[in-house]
Structures are given as C-alpha cells and as structure tokens.
Design a protein around this motif. Sequence first.
Motif, PDB file in Angstrom:
ATOM      1  N   ILE A 174       8.640  34.653 -27.100  1.00 23.38           N
ATOM      2  CA  ILE A 174       9.531  33.648 -26.575  1.00 23.38           C
ATOM      3  C   ILE A 174      10.307  32.965 -27.661  1.00 23.38           C
ATOM      4  O   ILE A 174      11.481  32.740 -27.572  1.00 23.38           O
ATOM      5  CB  ILE A 174       8.718  32.578 -25.891  1.00 23.38           C
ATOM      6  CG1 ILE A 174       8.657  32.860 -24.463  1.00 23.38           C
ATOM      7  CG2 ILE A 174       9.250  31.263 -26.083  1.00 23.38           C
ATOM      8  CD1 ILE A 174       8.002  31.801 -23.766  1.00 23.38           C
TER       9      ILE A 174
ATOM     10  N   LEU B  68      12.910  35.041 -29.415  1.00 27.79           N
ATOM     11  CA  LEU B  68      13.948  35.362 -28.485  1.00 27.79           C
ATOM     12  C   LEU B  68      14.914  34.208 -28.326  1.00 27.79           C
ATOM     13  O   LEU B  68      16.125  34.380 -28.295  1.00 27.79           O
ATOM     14  CB  LEU B  68      13.267  35.659 -27.175  1.00 27.79           C
ATOM     15  CG  LEU B  68      14.068  35.520 -25.953  1.00 27.79           C
ATOM     16  CD1 LEU B  68      14.316  36.859 -25.342  1.00 27.79           C
ATOM     17  CD2 LEU B  68      13.324  34.750 -24.987  1.00 27.79           C
ATOM     18  N   SER B  69      14.405  33.026 -28.236  1.00 29.13           N
ATOM     19  CA  SER B  69      15.276  31.892 -28.026  1.00 29.13           C
ATOM     20  C   SER B  69      16.217  31.669 -29.188  1.00 29.13           C
ATOM     21  O   SER B  69      17.334  31.212 -29.008  1.00 29.13           O
ATOM     22  CB  SER B  69      14.461  30.624 -27.776  1.00 29.13           C
ATOM     23  OG  SER B  69      13.568  30.389 -28.805  1.00 29.13           O
TER      24      SER B  69
ATOM     25  N   ALA C 184      19.599  32.730 -27.887  1.00 29.04           N
ATOM     26  CA  ALA C 184      19.724  31.546 -27.049  1.00 29.04           C
ATOM     27  C   ALA C 184      19.575  30.300 -27.915  1.00 29.04           C
ATOM     28  O   ALA C 184      19.001  30.357 -29.003  1.00 29.04           O
ATOM     29  CB  ALA C 184      18.656  31.568 -25.956  1.00 29.04           C
TER      30      ALA C 184
ATOM     31  N   TRP D 253      10.802  25.639 -23.776  1.00 29.64           N
ATOM     32  CA  TRP D 253      10.602  26.654 -22.747  1.00 29.64           C
ATOM     33  C   TRP D 253       9.236  26.432 -22.107  1.00 29.64           C
ATOM     34  O   TRP D 253       8.358  25.813 -22.702  1.00 29.64           O
ATOM     35  CB  TRP D 253      10.671  28.051 -23.356  1.00 29.64           C
ATOM     36  CG  TRP D 253      11.884  28.290 -24.183  1.00 29.64           C
ATOM     37  CD1 TRP D 253      12.071  27.945 -25.499  1.00 29.64           C
ATOM     38  CD2 TRP D 253      13.102  28.889 -23.762  1.00 29.64           C
ATOM     39  NE1 TRP D 253      13.316  28.306 -25.913  1.00 29.64           N
ATOM     40  CE2 TRP D 253      13.981  28.894 -24.872  1.00 29.64           C
ATOM     41  CE3 TRP D 253      13.546  29.439 -22.550  1.00 29.64           C
ATOM     42  CZ2 TRP D 253      15.268  29.419 -24.812  1.00 29.64           C
ATOM     43  CZ3 TRP D 253      14.823  29.970 -22.486  1.00 29.64           C
ATOM     44  CH2 TRP D 253      15.672  29.954 -23.603  1.00 29.64           C
TER      45      TRP D 253
ATOM     46  N   THR E  89      14.016  40.164 -25.243  1.00 28.54           N
ATOM     47  CA  THR E  89      15.325  40.074 -24.597  1.00 28.54           C
ATOM     48  C   THR E  89      15.427  38.726 -23.896  1.00 28.54           C
ATOM     49  O   THR E  89      14.422  38.142 -23.504  1.00 28.54           O
ATOM     50  CB  THR E  89      15.537  41.188 -23.562  1.00 28.54           C
ATOM     51  OG1 THR E  89      14.489  41.125 -22.593  1.00 28.54           O
ATOM     52  CG2 THR E  89      15.530  42.554 -24.233  1.00 28.54           C
ATOM     53  N   VAL E  90      16.663  38.245 -23.746  1.00 27.34           N
ATOM     54  CA  VAL E  90      16.897  36.979 -23.060  1.00 27.34           C
ATOM     55  C   VAL E  90      18.150  37.107 -22.221  1.00 27.34           C
ATOM     56  O   VAL E  90      19.125  37.739 -22.618  1.00 27.34           O
ATOM     57  CB  VAL E  90      17.052  35.817 -24.058  1.00 27.34           C
ATOM     58  CG1 VAL E  90      18.201  36.068 -25.015  1.00 27.34           C
ATOM     59  CG2 VAL E  90      17.242  34.492 -23.335  1.00 27.34           C
TER      60      VAL E  90
ATOM     61  N   LEU F   4      13.624  33.890 -20.181  1.00 23.18           N
ATOM     62  CA  LEU F   4      13.158  34.712 -21.285  1.00 23.18           C
ATOM     63  C   LEU F   4      12.132  35.698 -20.745  1.00 23.18           C
ATOM     64  O   LEU F   4      11.152  35.295 -20.116  1.00 23.18           O
ATOM     65  CB  LEU F   4      12.487  33.853 -22.359  1.00 23.18           C
ATOM     66  CG  LEU F   4      13.272  32.672 -22.914  1.00 23.18           C
ATOM     67  CD1 LEU F   4      12.471  31.987 -23.994  1.00 23.18           C
ATOM     68  CD2 LEU F   4      14.622  33.109 -23.415  1.00 23.18           C
TER      69      LEU F   4
ATOM     70  N   ARG G 134      13.746  28.120 -19.278  1.00 19.57           N
ATOM     71  CA  ARG G 134      14.236  27.097 -20.184  1.00 19.57           C
ATOM     72  C   ARG G 134      13.940  25.693 -19.631  1.00 19.57           C
ATOM     73  O   ARG G 134      14.140  25.418 -18.453  1.00 19.57           O
ATOM     74  CB  ARG G 134      15.749  27.240 -20.385  1.00 19.57           C
ATOM     75  CG  ARG G 134      16.304  26.259 -21.405  1.00 19.57           C
ATOM     76  CD  ARG G 134      17.830  26.269 -21.403  1.00 19.57           C
ATOM     77  NE  ARG G 134      18.378  27.563 -21.725  1.00 19.57           N
ATOM     78  CZ  ARG G 134      18.475  28.039 -22.976  1.00 19.57           C
ATOM     79  NH1 ARG G 134      18.059  27.304 -23.992  1.00 19.57           N
ATOM     80  NH2 ARG G 134      18.997  29.228 -23.195  1.00 19.57           N
TER      81      ARG G 134
END
Length: 233
Positions: free
Chosen positions: A12, A15-16, A20, A25, A94-95, A100, A112
Amino acid sequence: MKSILTTAFLLIAFLSLAQAPKGAWKSQEPTGSASTLIVADNYLVIASYSIGNKYFERTEGGPFTMSGDKMTYTPEFNSADTAKVGVPIEFTVTVKDDILTLRYEEAMVWMRVDDANNVPMAGAWHITERDNGNGELVKIHQNGTRKTLKLLSKTRFQWFAIDPAVKGFYATGGGTYTAKDGKYTENIQFFSKDNNRVGSSLKFDYKLDNGRWEHSGKSSDGKPVHEIWEKIP
C-alpha cells in the motif's frame, strides 16, 4: 495470515507514493480490526487496532524509496516480528483512483482516507526538544539511535518510540487530528500502553515555523507538555 497482512501494509505504502498522493489509507481486516497506513515524505507507518474494543494489535514502519512501480521498504520497527526489522522488502503494486489493490498471495484492497498534498502539518516529524519540568526546553534524542517520530496526513496521526539499532519498539498511539487557528487537537483511537486512553481528546496550542512545530498543552495523563518537533529532511 500475519505475513500476508504485513505484505499488504507495505505494498500500500509504496503504491501510494509511486502513483498517488501521499496521505492516509484504510483497510478492514478479517479479524474485525481496522488497519490504517500513513505515507508521509519518505516514511510510512501502519497500525492495526479496534476502536470499539479499545484493542491495539500491531504496528510497523520505516523509510522507503520508489523506482517506477517498485518500492523498497526497510522496516525500522515491527511490534509483532522483530526479525523483519532492517530487512529490505521490494514490492510491485497498482493503484487506480482512490482504491489501492495489492497482489501478493492474494489481492487486498485499501481505500483512501485523505490526500495530504498541500497540507502544512502533513509529513514525518521527529521530536527534538522537550520541557525539562522547569520551564526550559532541552534537546533530546541527540545521541544514540533511539527516537520518537510522528507521521501526519491531512486528518490522521501516529507517533511511535523506537530504537532501530536494537530492534526496539516501546510505544505508539494514533487517531485523527485537526489543526486550525493555532489549536491542534488529537482524537485517540489506539494507544499501545493504555487502552483506557482510547476515545479521549488532547488539545494543544501550536505553531509552525519553517519545518519547526512547537506545541504545548497537557498529555493524556494530565501532565504539562511543551515540545518541539522538526520535519525529517
């Protein structure tokens, strides 16, 4: 299942930051506990807990680097498994939009909570000075590897006291916060040392000045607090 959850936490995070904005999250675990992640600057922290049962389960965190869709995360602490401290882990994630999805041995989905871009309080902070009880600020954590950090998103916070050199984890607490007009308020949702503190709110006077955060008020046990926190570069 614990190893899968740990992997999920880390995925997570990277990914963020890869695709992102930084921020907070959340995910609901099969055990009924909630898991939250705060990504701030180049550091992440995760906690699992139950607000309703006032139960703290586990936490971990550390710095990370990003390269494309790869994240290398190195835990500085892990309250459930100290063997993982200091061991780098690389993930691919991946996001899409505000969801997520991380795939390891199974898919896990995180949502999120907030977007921390352009939020003055958001970031990774470490405490550098504290009142010595005589009204004087004195420097702390200047020697050795023990430290106390606090990560903030737009709406969430978590602090933790650790010593990475000895894989030490000593305490943590977190929840939601507000900061407006010189008043900073923390609403406690978990506290590793005293679950009775869950549900309480702490109010402080605060000011920010070029990466220096000064706040004063009273702690969760009613003692006077005057501290200086500084942004981690």
